[in-house]
Design a protein around this motif. Structure first.
Motif, PDB file in Angstrom:
ATOM      1  N   LYS A 104      17.630  -2.230  -0.200  1.00 43.67           N
ATOM      2  CA  LYS A 104      17.460  -3.634   0.185  1.00 43.67           C
ATOM      3  C   LYS A 104      16.077  -3.861   0.812  1.00 43.67           C
ATOM      4  O   LYS A 104      15.376  -4.819   0.459  1.00 43.67           O
ATOM      5  CB  LYS A 104      18.559  -4.025   1.176  1.00 43.67           C
ATOM      6  N   ILE A 105      15.679  -2.968   1.714  1.00 40.83           N
ATOM      7  CA  ILE A 105      14.372  -3.104   2.361  1.00 40.83           C
ATOM      8  C   ILE A 105      13.254  -2.826   1.371  1.00 40.83           C
ATOM      9  O   ILE A 105      12.229  -3.518   1.350  1.00 40.83           O
ATOM     10  CB  ILE A 105      14.268  -2.148   3.568  1.00 40.83           C
ATOM     11  N   ALA A 106      13.440  -1.803   0.523  1.00 34.21           N
ATOM     12  CA  ALA A 106      12.406  -1.443  -0.451  1.00 34.21           C
ATOM     13  C   ALA A 106      12.127  -2.587  -1.415  1.00 34.21           C
ATOM     14  O   ALA A 106      10.968  -2.910  -1.708  1.00 34.21           O
ATOM     15  CB  ALA A 106      12.836  -0.194  -1.209  1.00 34.21           C
ATOM     16  N   THR A 107      13.182  -3.226  -1.907  1.00 39.23           N
ATOM     17  CA  THR A 107      13.015  -4.337  -2.839  1.00 39.23           C
ATOM     18  C   THR A 107      12.313  -5.508  -2.177  1.00 39.23           C
ATOM     19  O   THR A 107      11.399  -6.114  -2.752  1.00 39.23           O
ATOM     20  CB  THR A 107      14.394  -4.792  -3.361  1.00 39.23           C
ATOM     21  N   ARG A 108      12.727  -5.810  -0.958  1.00 40.29           N
ATOM     22  CA  ARG A 108      12.107  -6.911  -0.207  1.00 40.29           C
ATOM     23  C   ARG A 108      10.634  -6.613   0.075  1.00 40.29           C
ATOM     24  O   ARG A 108       9.776  -7.488  -0.011  1.00 40.29           O
ATOM     25  CB  ARG A 108      12.861  -7.113   1.096  1.00 40.29           C
ATOM     26  N   ALA A 109      10.335  -5.352   0.373  1.00 33.46           N
ATOM     27  CA  ALA A 109       8.964  -4.967   0.690  1.00 33.46           C
ATOM     28  C   ALA A 109       8.058  -5.090  -0.522  1.00 33.46           C
ATOM     29  O   ALA A 109       6.963  -5.667  -0.450  1.00 33.46           O
ATOM     30  CB  ALA A 109       8.938  -3.542   1.230  1.00 33.46           C
ATOM     31  N   LEU A 110       8.492  -4.575  -1.651  1.00 30.87           N
ATOM     32  CA  LEU A 110       7.668  -4.627  -2.857  1.00 30.87           C
ATOM     33  C   LEU A 110       7.463  -6.058  -3.332  1.00 30.87           C
ATOM     34  O   LEU A 110       6.378  -6.430  -3.793  1.00 30.87           O
ATOM     35  CB  LEU A 110       8.313  -3.786  -3.966  1.00 30.87           C
ATOM     36  N   ALA A 111       8.503  -6.870  -3.198  1.00 32.05           N
ATOM     37  CA  ALA A 111       8.412  -8.258  -3.658  1.00 32.05           C
ATOM     38  C   ALA A 111       7.412  -9.061  -2.827  1.00 32.05           C
ATOM     39  O   ALA A 111       6.787 -10.004  -3.335  1.00 32.05           O
ATOM     40  CB  ALA A 111       9.788  -8.915  -3.593  1.00 32.05           C
ATOM     41  N   GLY A 112       7.231  -8.676  -1.565  1.00 33.85           N
ATOM     42  CA  GLY A 112       6.346  -9.434  -0.698  1.00 33.85           C
ATOM     43  C   GLY A 112       4.887  -9.024  -0.762  1.00 33.85           C
ATOM     44  O   GLY A 112       4.027  -9.664  -0.157  1.00 33.85           O
ATOM     45  N   LEU A 113       4.559  -7.961  -1.512  1.00 33.53           N
ATOM     46  CA  LEU A 113       3.179  -7.479  -1.580  1.00 33.53           C
ATOM     47  C   LEU A 113       2.364  -8.243  -2.623  1.00 33.53           C
ATOM     48  O   LEU A 113       2.911  -8.757  -3.606  1.00 33.53           O
ATOM     49  CB  LEU A 113       3.172  -5.986  -1.944  1.00 33.53           C
ATOM     50  N   SER A 114       1.071  -8.274  -2.402  1.00 35.13           N
ATOM     51  CA  SER A 114       0.183  -8.825  -3.425  1.00 35.13           C
ATOM     52  C   SER A 114       0.211  -7.899  -4.638  1.00 35.13           C
ATOM     53  O   SER A 114       0.601  -6.724  -4.535  1.00 35.13           O
ATOM     54  CB  SER A 114      -1.247  -8.932  -2.888  1.00 35.13           C
ATOM     55  N   SER A 115      -0.219  -8.399  -5.798  1.00 35.31           N
ATOM     56  CA  SER A 115      -0.133  -7.607  -7.028  1.00 35.31           C
ATOM     57  C   SER A 115      -0.941  -6.322  -6.927  1.00 35.31           C
ATOM     58  O   SER A 115      -0.500  -5.255  -7.385  1.00 35.31           O
ATOM     59  CB  SER A 115      -0.609  -8.444  -8.220  1.00 35.31           C
ATOM     60  N   ALA A 116      -2.121  -6.382  -6.288  1.00 35.46           N
ATOM     61  CA  ALA A 116      -2.965  -5.193  -6.175  1.00 35.46           C
ATOM     62  C   ALA A 116      -2.304  -4.142  -5.289  1.00 35.46           C
ATOM     63  O   ALA A 116      -2.272  -2.949  -5.627  1.00 35.46           O
ATOM     64  CB  ALA A 116      -4.334  -5.580  -5.619  1.00 35.46           C
ATOM     65  N   GLU A 117      -1.777  -4.567  -4.133  1.00 39.98           N
ATOM     66  CA  GLU A 117      -1.128  -3.623  -3.225  1.00 39.98           C
ATOM     67  C   GLU A 117       0.168  -3.095  -3.816  1.00 39.98           C
ATOM     68  O   GLU A 117       0.521  -1.925  -3.630  1.00 39.98           O
ATOM     69  CB  GLU A 117      -0.853  -4.294  -1.876  1.00 39.98           C
ATOM     70  N   ARG A 118       0.890  -3.950  -4.561  1.00 39.89           N
ATOM     71  CA  ARG A 118       2.137  -3.512  -5.195  1.00 39.89           C
ATOM     72  C   ARG A 118       1.857  -2.444  -6.252  1.00 39.89           C
ATOM     73  O   ARG A 118       2.565  -1.433  -6.349  1.00 39.89           O
ATOM     74  CB  ARG A 118       2.856  -4.700  -5.840  1.00 39.89           C
ATOM     75  N   LYS A 119       0.806  -2.637  -7.018  1.00 36.92           N
ATOM     76  CA  LYS A 119       0.439  -1.670  -8.054  1.00 36.92           C
ATOM     77  C   LYS A 119       0.049  -0.328  -7.421  1.00 36.92           C
ATOM     78  O   LYS A 119       0.445   0.740  -7.894  1.00 36.92           O
ATOM     79  CB  LYS A 119      -0.720  -2.217  -8.891  1.00 36.92           C
ATOM     80  N   MET A 120      -0.727  -0.393  -6.342  1.00 37.02           N
ATOM     81  CA  MET A 120      -1.169   0.809  -5.655  1.00 37.02           C
ATOM     82  C   MET A 120       0.022   1.564  -5.069  1.00 37.02           C
ATOM     83  O   MET A 120       0.128   2.792  -5.169  1.00 37.02           O
ATOM     84  CB  MET A 120      -2.141   0.416  -4.552  1.00 37.02           C
ATOM     85  N   THR A 121       0.939   0.816  -4.466  1.00 38.74           N
ATOM     86  CA  THR A 121       2.119   1.424  -3.855  1.00 38.74           C
ATOM     87  C   THR A 121       3.033   2.036  -4.909  1.00 38.74           C
ATOM     88  O   THR A 121       3.551   3.147  -4.734  1.00 38.74           O
ATOM     89  CB  THR A 121       2.894   0.380  -3.041  1.00 38.74           C
TER      90      THR A 121
END
Length: 447
Positions: A104-121
């Motif tokens: 639940k936290i992981a999904t919420r965290a990834l959804a809230g990131l910018s596209s660049a930070e999400r890709k890096m993560t």
């Protein structure tokens, strides 16, 4: 003000909901001190002082917390604050947080990131949990081997603010293939017209992203590195493992080894906040296994019951004998587990390790046997004292061999050497030591 008073003061302020007092306390302490106090509270208590932190200090404190405490803090934040914290985190710290968080936290965290930070993560999360790739930072300044020093310094000034470290800079060739490293000091003291390829250290250590992060951290410790370049299977540069992460990795590994050597499962959370039931669960499994294994000692005693009936004085020295053997075995096991962890011995060193520890055990046995012979002669007579002395020599030698070989054999079959803990070695030495003792007694006394 002592550490205990300081901790109590903050907890009291939180429990009294004294917001003014909390703000004053936070203003007087450094980020790592605040994080330490927050880690002593449950999530509901810790979120109160965390929300009162200045914006420019929130991230500093947050990154000092363990992942479990970070999760508890995140659950208490509103969406905007939640996203801001995660967006500003270093990619490697964020990846580890998300990797350990519930879905639940992981999904919420990834959804809230910018596209660049999400890709890096997402890229970091693609590596195995204990690999270097999961812990490396991709935010680094890269220099091409054909750059002049003056131009390289301009690149460092332009991009250095966004990099996690700039003290050791990776140097690449065409296709981002790793050439070596150059230090910031070398750049500063070199002539501006000199080319990077003329000052690069081509022998600088590097590791593959798929390798063990603990091994990489130990390498950094041995080589005194500030950062360690990470490459893929084709030697293309991916990122760097930094010294602060390496220190945390080594600390966590040593903590885990200490827990296993004491016969318990490791608990990563802060001791103060861990529940009693969780501590019981961490310790009970090994204790149940050891109490079953300890029945070997009972079986040996039963097998030689007639010898004990004939010479009751033999029973007086059983605690001393198994205690001495267990201590010698535990000392050897601890020394070898530690030597394995820091790379001082390897599995192929097994014969030389056994030979060395056997001599150590023999000399210790001779030393202790003299004392046992003197005490035994005074208490029960020379015959039994000779049996005890000979047994001490044999048991100490045997215990040293068992204690030193078991961690190496465990590593050979792919088991964590720390699992072969001191309690396990002690239990095995207890049973086999009694067998040695009564066998010698039978041979010498004819019972």
């Amino acid at each position: 003000m002592s550490e205990g008073e300081r901790a109590t003061e903050l907890i009291d302020l939180v429990q009294a909901n004294n917001l003014t007092g909390i703000r004053l306390w936070l203003a007087e302490h450094r980020p790592h001190e605040i994080a330490d106090e927050l880690s002593r509270m449950d999530g509901g208590e810790a979120i109160i002082p965390f929300r009162l932190l200045d914006k420019d200090r929130e991230l500093e404190v947050f990154e000092e917390l363990d992942p479990s405490q970070q999760q508890a803090i995140l659950l208490g934040l509103r969406d905007t604050a939640f996203r801001e914290i995660l967006e500003e985190m270093d990619p490697d710290d964020r990846a580890r947080l998300i990797g350990e968080a519930p879905a639940k936290i992981a999904t919420r965290a990834l959804a809230g990131l910018s596209s660049a930070e999400r890709k890096m993560t997402a890229a970091l999360l693609g590596y195995p949990e204990d690999s270097v790739g999961r812990y490396m930072t991709p935010e680094t300044v890269i220099l091409h081997r054909d750059l002049a020093v003056g131009r390289a310094l301009e690149v460092v000034r332009a991009k250095g603010a966004d990099a996690e470290t700039i003290y050791t800079l990776p140097v690449v060739g065409d296709g981002r293939r790793m050439v070596g490293t150059v230090t910031l000091r070398d750049l500063v003291v070199s002539d501006d017209s000199r080319l990077i390829k003329d000052i690069v250290d081509v022998f600088a250590p590097r590791v593959r992203a798929s390798e063990s992060v603990e091994d990489a951290a130990r390498l950094m410790q041995e080589a005194n590195l500030v950062s360690l370049p990470v490459v893929d299977s084709e030697d293309r540069f991916l990122g760097q493992l930094t010294f602060d992460d390496a220190l945390e990795i080594i600390e966590a590994a040593d903590t885990e080894d200490m827990a296993r050597q004491s016969g318990a499962s490791p608990v990563s959370d802060h001791y103060v906040t861990v529940s009693v039931l969780r501590l019981v669960g961490a310790r009970s499994v090994w204790l149940m296994l050891l109490i079953v294994a300890a029945t070997l000692t009972v079986n040996v005693m039963q097998a030689f019951e007639s010898a004990l009936d004939a010479v009751t004085a033999l029973a007086l020295f059983v605690p001393m004998l198994i205690g001495t053997g267990g201590n010698v075995g535990a000392q050897s096991a601890t020394a070898i587990v530690r030597a394995l962890a820091v790379g001082e011995v390897r599995v192929r060193d097994l014969p030389s390790v056994i030979w060395k520890e056997a001599r150590v055990g023999l000399l210790l046995g001779l030393l202790l046997a003299g004392l046992a012979l003197a005490i035994g002669s005074l208490l029960v007579g020379v015959d039994v004292a000779v049996v005890v002395a000979c047994s001490v020599i044999a048991v100490c030698t045997w215990a040293a061999i068992i204690g030193s070989s078991m961690p190496l054999l465990a590593r050979k079959v792919g088991v964590d050497p720390a699992v072969v803990s001191s309690p396990m070695v002690t239990t095995i030495v207890d049973a086999s030591g009694l067998l040695i003792y009564f066998s010698i007694a039978t041979a010498v006394l004819g019972v």
